[in-house]
Motif scaffolding. Structure first.
Motif, PDB file in Angstrom:
ATOM      1  N   LYS A 112       8.425   4.580   5.869  1.00 56.99           N
ATOM      2  CA  LYS A 112       6.997   4.748   6.098  1.00 56.99           C
ATOM      3  C   LYS A 112       6.495   3.378   6.641  1.00 56.99           C
ATOM      4  CE  LYS A 112       6.529   8.946   2.922  1.00 56.99           C
ATOM      5  NZ  LYS A 112       5.659   9.513   2.180  1.00 56.99           N
TER       6      LYS A 112
ATOM      7  N   LYS B 111       0.758  -1.130   0.002  1.00 57.27           N
ATOM      8  CA  LYS B 111       0.105  -0.010   0.076  1.00 57.27           C
ATOM      9  C   LYS B 111       0.846   1.194   0.066  1.00 57.27           C
ATOM     10  CE  LYS B 111      -3.743   2.239   2.721  1.00 57.27           C
ATOM     11  NZ  LYS B 111      -3.375   3.649   2.246  1.00 57.27           N
ATOM     12  N   ILE B 112       1.862   1.326   0.971  1.00 57.38           N
ATOM     13  CA  ILE B 112       2.865   2.429   0.906  1.00 57.38           C
ATOM     14  C   ILE B 112       3.525   2.529  -0.132  1.00 57.38           C
ATOM     15  CG2 ILE B 112       4.828   3.401   1.998  1.00 57.38           C
ATOM     16  CD1 ILE B 112       3.621   1.989   4.657  1.00 57.38           C
TER      17      ILE B 112
ATOM     18  N   ALA C  55       2.440   1.587  -3.606  1.00 60.96           N
ATOM     19  CA  ALA C  55       1.538   1.861  -4.264  1.00 60.96           C
ATOM     20  C   ALA C  55       1.516   3.577  -4.353  1.00 60.96           C
ATOM     21  CB  ALA C  55       0.428   1.264  -4.097  1.00 60.96           C
ATOM     22  N   GLU C  56       1.446   4.008  -3.095  1.00 62.35           N
ATOM     23  CA  GLU C  56       1.268   5.576  -3.111  1.00 62.35           C
ATOM     24  C   GLU C  56       2.439   6.379  -3.538  1.00 62.35           C
ATOM     25  OE1 GLU C  56       0.308   5.824   1.131  1.00 62.35           O
ATOM     26  OE2 GLU C  56      -1.709   5.084   0.662  1.00 62.35           O
ATOM     27  N   GLU C  57       3.656   5.717  -3.066  1.00 61.76           N
ATOM     28  CA  GLU C  57       5.086   6.238  -3.502  1.00 61.76           C
ATOM     29  C   GLU C  57       5.351   6.353  -5.138  1.00 61.76           C
ATOM     30  OE1 GLU C  57       6.874   8.301  -1.374  1.00 61.76           O
ATOM     31  OE2 GLU C  57       5.325   7.939  -0.294  1.00 61.76           O
TER      32      GLU C  57
ATOM     33  N   ASP D  88      -9.615   7.747  -6.922  1.00 59.78           N
ATOM     34  CA  ASP D  88      -8.611   6.849  -6.351  1.00 59.78           C
ATOM     35  C   ASP D  88      -7.370   7.194  -7.318  1.00 59.78           C
ATOM     36  OD1 ASP D  88      -6.729   5.238  -5.540  1.00 59.78           O
ATOM     37  OD2 ASP D  88      -7.710   3.048  -5.832  1.00 59.78           O
ATOM     38  N   HIS D  89      -6.751   8.302  -7.073  1.00 55.52           N
ATOM     39  CA  HIS D  89      -5.575   9.123  -8.156  1.00 55.52           C
ATOM     40  C   HIS D  89      -4.448   7.805  -7.937  1.00 55.52           C
ATOM     41  CE1 HIS D  89      -6.806  13.393  -8.136  1.00 55.52           C
ATOM     42  NE2 HIS D  89      -7.797  12.558  -8.520  1.00 55.52           N
ATOM     43  N   THR D  90      -4.319   7.215  -6.902  1.00 52.60           N
ATOM     44  CA  THR D  90      -3.136   6.130  -6.891  1.00 52.60           C
ATOM     45  C   THR D  90      -3.334   5.194  -7.878  1.00 52.60           C
ATOM     46  OG1 THR D  90      -3.033   6.541  -4.423  1.00 52.60           O
ATOM     47  CG2 THR D  90      -2.034   4.702  -5.450  1.00 52.60           C
TER      48      THR D  90
ATOM     49  N   LEU E 277      -0.733   5.269 -10.979  1.00 49.19           N
ATOM     50  CA  LEU E 277       0.175   3.916 -11.147  1.00 49.19           C
ATOM     51  C   LEU E 277       0.241   3.388 -12.547  1.00 49.19           C
ATOM     52  CD1 LEU E 277      -0.324   1.705  -7.873  1.00 49.19           C
ATOM     53  CD2 LEU E 277       1.710   2.608  -8.679  1.00 49.19           C
TER      54      LEU E 277
ATOM     55  N   ALA F   2       2.976   5.861  -7.118  1.00 41.75           N
ATOM     56  CA  ALA F   2       2.286   6.636  -8.113  1.00 41.75           C
ATOM     57  C   ALA F   2       2.547   7.888  -8.153  1.00 41.75           C
ATOM     58  CB  ALA F   2       0.753   6.502  -7.439  1.00 41.75           C
ATOM     59  N   ALA F   3       3.133   8.642  -7.103  1.00 42.05           N
ATOM     60  CA  ALA F   3       3.483   9.921  -6.714  1.00 42.05           C
ATOM     61  C   ALA F   3       4.955  10.134  -7.411  1.00 42.05           C
ATOM     62  CB  ALA F   3       3.458  10.378  -5.656  1.00 42.05           C
TER      63      ALA F   3
END
Length: 194
Positions: A42, A20-21, A23-25, A102-104, A108, A27-28
Motif C-alpha cells: 500500500k 499512516k498506512i 495505523a489504518e491497517e 477518527d475511528h483509526t 488502534l 486499526a482494522a
C-alpha cells in the motif's frame, strides 16, 4: 539543497506514509491480522524496506500504538487548555467524543488492548495508557474516582467506534453514544465511593 539532506526528508516522508498506512491497517486488522507485505504494498515499497525502517512488524505496531495514545493525550491537553477541574474534564470529554470521527485512533487503542497477550505489547500499552491517565489527572486535578469514571467512558467510546454505534438506528446505540455532561462526575469521589 544538498542531495543528502533531500534524501533524508524523502525518507522521513516515506516513514510517515508507512506509519499512516500501518495505523489504518492495524486499526482494522490488529497486530496479527495484517502482514508487513500488505503495508509495504500500500505504501509502494518493499516489505524489506518496512523492516529496514522499523525492525519488525511488532516494532511498527508499537510505534503506531504509542503515537495513537500520544495523539489522544495531546488532544486532551489541548482541549483542556487553561481550564481545570470539571471544566477541563468537560472539554476533554468533548474532544474524546469528537474522536469518534477518527475511528483509526480509537480502534488502534482497542487493537492495542487486544494484543496485550504479548508481554512487550502489554508493557508499551501500560506505559501509553498510564501517560494518558496522568495527562487527565494533571490537567484536571480531580479525584482518582472521577478520573477512573472518565476513562471508563472513554473506553465505552472506543467500543462505540468499533461497533460503529453512531450508524445504528437502535435505542441502545443512541443511549451508548449520548454525550455525557461533566456534572455527572461531581459526586463521584473517593470519599463518596468508600
Amino acid at each position: 539543497m544538498p542531495a543528502g539532506r533531500g534524501k533524508r526528508l524523502a525518507g522521513a516522508d516515506r516513514r510517515e506514509q508507512v506509519l499512516k498506512i500501518a495505523a489504518e491497517e492495524f486499526a482494522a486488522h490488529g497486530l496479527h491480522g495484517v502482514s508487513a507485505e500488505v503495508i509495504a504494498r500500500k505504501a509502494g515499497i518493499t516489505h524489506a524496506y518496512v523492516f529496514r525502517l522499523f525492525g519488525t512488524k511488532k516494532q511498527l505496531f508499537l510505534e503506531v500504538v504509542r503515537r495513537a495514545f500520544a495523539t489522544m493525550a495531546d488532544g486532551l491537553t489541548t482541549a483542556a487548555g487553561s481550564e481545570s477541574g470539571l471544566d477541563a474534564l468537560a472539554a476533554m470529554g468533548l474532544r474524546y467524543n469528537d474522536n469518534l470521527k477518527d475511528h483509526t485512533l480509537l480502534l488502534l487503542q482497542r487493537q492495542a488492548f487486544a494484543a496485550c497477550g504479548d508481554d512487550e505489547v502489554r508493557e508499551a500499552v501500560r506505559e501509553s495508557f498510564g501517560e494518558m491517565w496522568q495527562t487527565v489527572s494533571d490537567a484536571t486535578g480531580l479525584d482518582p474516582v472521577q478520573i477512573k469514571t472518565f476513562m471508563a467512558y472513554g473506553m465505552l467510546l472506543n467500543t462505540n467506534a468499533a461497533l460503529a454505534a453512531a450508524d445504528i438506528d437502535a435505542d441502545w446505540a443512541r443511549q451508548a453514544t449520548t454525550r455525557i455532561h461533566a456534572g455527572l462526575f461531581s459526586h463521584l469521589t473517593t470519599e463518596t465511593n468508600r
